[in-house]
Design a protein around this motif. Sequence first.
Motif, PDB file in Angstrom:
ATOM      1  N   TYR A 356     -31.656  42.652   7.949  1.00 58.47           N
ATOM      2  CA  TYR A 356     -32.018  44.069   7.860  1.00 58.47           C
ATOM      3  C   TYR A 356     -31.005  44.921   8.621  1.00 58.47           C
ATOM      4  N   ASP A 357     -30.969  46.185   8.246  1.00 65.24           N
ATOM      5  CA  ASP A 357     -30.164  47.195   8.926  1.00 65.24           C
ATOM      6  C   ASP A 357     -30.921  48.514   8.789  1.00 65.24           C
ATOM      7  N   TYR A 358     -31.464  49.023   9.893  1.00 66.56           N
ATOM      8  CA  TYR A 358     -32.326  50.213   9.793  1.00 66.56           C
ATOM      9  C   TYR A 358     -32.338  50.983  11.100  1.00 66.56           C
ATOM     10  N   GLY A 359     -32.815  52.203  11.055  1.00 69.63           N
ATOM     11  CA  GLY A 359     -33.006  53.014  12.247  1.00 69.63           C
ATOM     12  C   GLY A 359     -34.419  52.843  12.769  1.00 69.63           C
ATOM     13  N   ALA A 360     -34.587  52.889  14.096  1.00 67.23           N
ATOM     14  CA  ALA A 360     -35.899  52.749  14.718  1.00 67.23           C
ATOM     15  C   ALA A 360     -36.088  53.871  15.732  1.00 67.23           C
ATOM     16  N   THR A 361     -37.240  54.563  15.642  1.00 68.59           N
ATOM     17  CA  THR A 361     -37.518  55.696  16.515  1.00 68.59           C
ATOM     18  C   THR A 361     -38.830  55.471  17.254  1.00 68.59           C
ATOM     19  N   VAL A 362     -38.848  55.764  18.553  1.00 70.70           N
ATOM     20  CA  VAL A 362     -40.071  55.652  19.351  1.00 70.70           C
ATOM     21  C   VAL A 362     -40.991  56.810  18.995  1.00 70.70           C
ATOM     22  N   ILE A 363     -42.235  56.497  18.570  1.00 66.94           N
ATOM     23  CA  ILE A 363     -43.194  57.547  18.242  1.00 66.94           C
ATOM     24  C   ILE A 363     -44.357  57.587  19.234  1.00 66.94           C
ATOM     25  N   TYR A 364     -44.466  56.545  20.077  1.00 66.98           N
ATOM     26  CA  TYR A 364     -45.504  56.531  21.108  1.00 66.98           C
ATOM     27  C   TYR A 364     -45.097  55.522  22.175  1.00 66.98           C
ATOM     28  N   PHE A 369     -41.961  51.009  32.406  1.00 70.44           N
ATOM     29  CA  PHE A 369     -40.836  50.373  31.733  1.00 70.44           C
ATOM     30  C   PHE A 369     -39.699  50.177  32.730  1.00 70.44           C
ATOM     31  N   ASN A 370     -38.834  49.208  32.446  1.00 67.95           N
ATOM     32  CA  ASN A 370     -37.683  48.964  33.296  1.00 67.95           C
ATOM     33  C   ASN A 370     -36.461  49.751  32.849  1.00 67.95           C
ATOM     34  N   TRP A 371     -36.644  50.709  31.983  1.00 70.52           N
ATOM     35  CA  TRP A 371     -35.622  51.692  31.637  1.00 70.52           C
ATOM     36  C   TRP A 371     -36.358  52.957  31.215  1.00 70.52           C
ATOM     37  N   ARG A 372     -35.625  54.057  31.125  1.00 68.40           N
ATOM     38  CA  ARG A 372     -36.267  55.317  30.794  1.00 68.40           C
ATOM     39  C   ARG A 372     -36.467  55.416  29.281  1.00 68.40           C
ATOM     40  N   VAL A 373     -37.711  55.548  28.868  1.00 64.99           N
ATOM     41  CA  VAL A 373     -38.049  55.617  27.445  1.00 64.99           C
ATOM     42  C   VAL A 373     -38.864  56.867  27.197  1.00 64.99           C
ATOM     43  N   GLN A 374     -38.687  57.464  26.028  1.00 67.67           N
ATOM     44  CA  GLN A 374     -39.464  58.636  25.669  1.00 67.67           C
ATOM     45  C   GLN A 374     -39.584  58.719  24.144  1.00 67.67           C
ATOM     46  N   VAL A 375     -40.602  59.437  23.715  1.00 69.23           N
ATOM     47  CA  VAL A 375     -40.797  59.639  22.282  1.00 69.23           C
ATOM     48  C   VAL A 375     -39.572  60.336  21.709  1.00 69.23           C
ATOM     49  N   GLY A 376     -39.099  59.842  20.582  1.00 70.31           N
ATOM     50  CA  GLY A 376     -37.910  60.402  19.955  1.00 70.31           C
ATOM     51  C   GLY A 376     -36.669  59.568  20.162  1.00 70.31           C
ATOM     52  N   ASP A 377     -36.692  58.625  21.117  1.00 64.39           N
ATOM     53  CA  ASP A 377     -35.539  57.742  21.316  1.00 64.39           C
ATOM     54  C   ASP A 377     -35.238  57.001  20.017  1.00 64.39           C
ATOM     55  N   HIS A 378     -33.955  56.973  19.646  1.00 66.38           N
ATOM     56  CA  HIS A 378     -33.572  56.388  18.354  1.00 66.38           C
ATOM     57  C   HIS A 378     -32.453  55.377  18.559  1.00 66.38           C
ATOM     58  N   VAL A 379     -32.560  54.243  17.890  1.00 68.90           N
ATOM     59  CA  VAL A 379     -31.504  53.230  17.890  1.00 68.90           C
ATOM     60  C   VAL A 379     -31.284  52.752  16.464  1.00 68.90           C
ATOM     61  N   ARG A 380     -30.141  52.156  16.225  1.00 65.83           N
ATOM     62  CA  ARG A 380     -29.878  51.478  14.966  1.00 65.83           C
ATOM     63  C   ARG A 380     -30.019  49.988  15.194  1.00 65.83           C
ATOM     64  N   VAL A 381     -30.754  49.332  14.329  1.00 66.03           N
ATOM     65  CA  VAL A 381     -31.064  47.917  14.511  1.00 66.03           C
ATOM     66  C   VAL A 381     -30.416  47.087  13.401  1.00 66.03           C
ATOM     67  N   PHE A 382     -29.758  46.009  13.802  1.00 68.79           N
ATOM     68  CA  PHE A 382     -29.188  45.040  12.865  1.00 68.79           C
ATOM     69  C   PHE A 382     -29.873  43.703  13.145  1.00 68.79           C
TER      70      PHE A 382
END
Length: 489
Positions: A356-364, A369-382
Amino acid sequence: MQIVSCPSCGAEVKFRSHASVMAVCEYCSTRVLKDADAVKDLGKMSSVLEDYSPIQIGTSGVLGGRAFNVIGRIQLRYAAGMWNEWYLLFDDGATSWLGDSSGLYTVTTARDTQPPLPAFDELEPGGMVRVGSERMMVSEVRTADCTGGQGELPFKVAEGWQAKVADFRRGSSFVTLDYSDGPEPVVYTGVSVTLEAMQCQLLREDEQIERSAGRYRGKLSALDCPSCGGPINYLPGQTANLLCPSCNAQIDAASPKAQVLAAGERVDRVPTTLSLGAEANLNKQRYRILGVMVREDDEGTRWTEYLLYGARSGFSWLVETDEGWWRAGVMPEWPAWEQTGADTVMLDKIMYEKLYDYGATVIYAAGAFNWRVQVGDHVRVFEFQRGQTRLAAELSTEELIWSRSTPVAADQIKAWFGVAVRGKARRAQATEKGRYGSAAKKFIMVMLAVNAIPMLLNFGGTLVFNLLGALAIFLPALFLDSIDKGDKS
């Protein structure tokens, strides 16, 4: 070893390494500069956050057949989180740094490297650059602030000092370029390590970690949300980045007083199979769910990720998808990937094919967490697969991370957590949308190939029947895909 008196309180300050130029008094936190035969008071140094790390000043071990001792430490914080750099002194007088980030460890040592060396401002995660004679992939680019220090250090450092560093990977090879002192970087070669492999001694015990974690020399952080007053299921010292489950406020807990980084709007809790704070015994170790995150792909499919923490095993993930459950962990050693987006990767001489190859966005997100996370964070996943094992690369603007996951049966989840998995088993993850339409397209292509010769002999008549057949196959498939989408939304 050189022993001097602290210019501020008079306590003994030890310099074990000739390379050390500064030490932090363990009694009054004064920064003591070693200057020829004299010492100078450089002012106070902020205390480090006594976090979950089992390492401490005095920890010893063996690396590459050489014994070492931990003699110093700086704590660094950047946009996504924080980590420790422990200063190592080997018995032969050599020094190195032990990076300690969320239970992953690397040892780096300075080396001379011939040009070319890239400029800091030109680097982006996922890009391929040449470091000396090696072509490597940029894994992380960050500017971090020093928030505290302990013991001996090989340079003068104070609150406000910044580290500008970039990491590069190629398979098991690891290189760090440190641009903190100017545009010409210092080059460090690195290797991923474990505390067990280094035969570490004098580590902090679990009970000691629990007693001291989250303290700035005895001061405990508050556990109630400073924004709305709601309780947060937070383990002191385990994590410093909190998301209030009630008001969604972002909270920085890496300070004597928890501070609100960004106010949030009150949100409805997202029902999840496992709850924050749930505990489980995995491989004779106790784990606890610290954070819960729901992500969504480009087509609207959602899945849930649970952040687990074990005192000796560090952080890992349980991922609940439409395909079932997966257990995932960050990979200390990367697979060989010729370039970002390539269709195959190689790990331990085994080829993995892109799945797969897709974008992933945090919605909730909620919890710690051991890093700073927030709604709207977006990454590309392979994602890549070989047999039952999947490898995933997550690419953001700051870093590239690899993880490995394997499937876990739902019954195993019940056995671990002692709770029933709510809801029916879900069907497909982020990328099985349109499965009926995809199958229909493949069948139509086969049908056209089979009828190629009849179409050449009687194009008009055969074409009409083929078009009617294709519609009879494809339209019902679209209808079934629409029902699939409705079930998942």
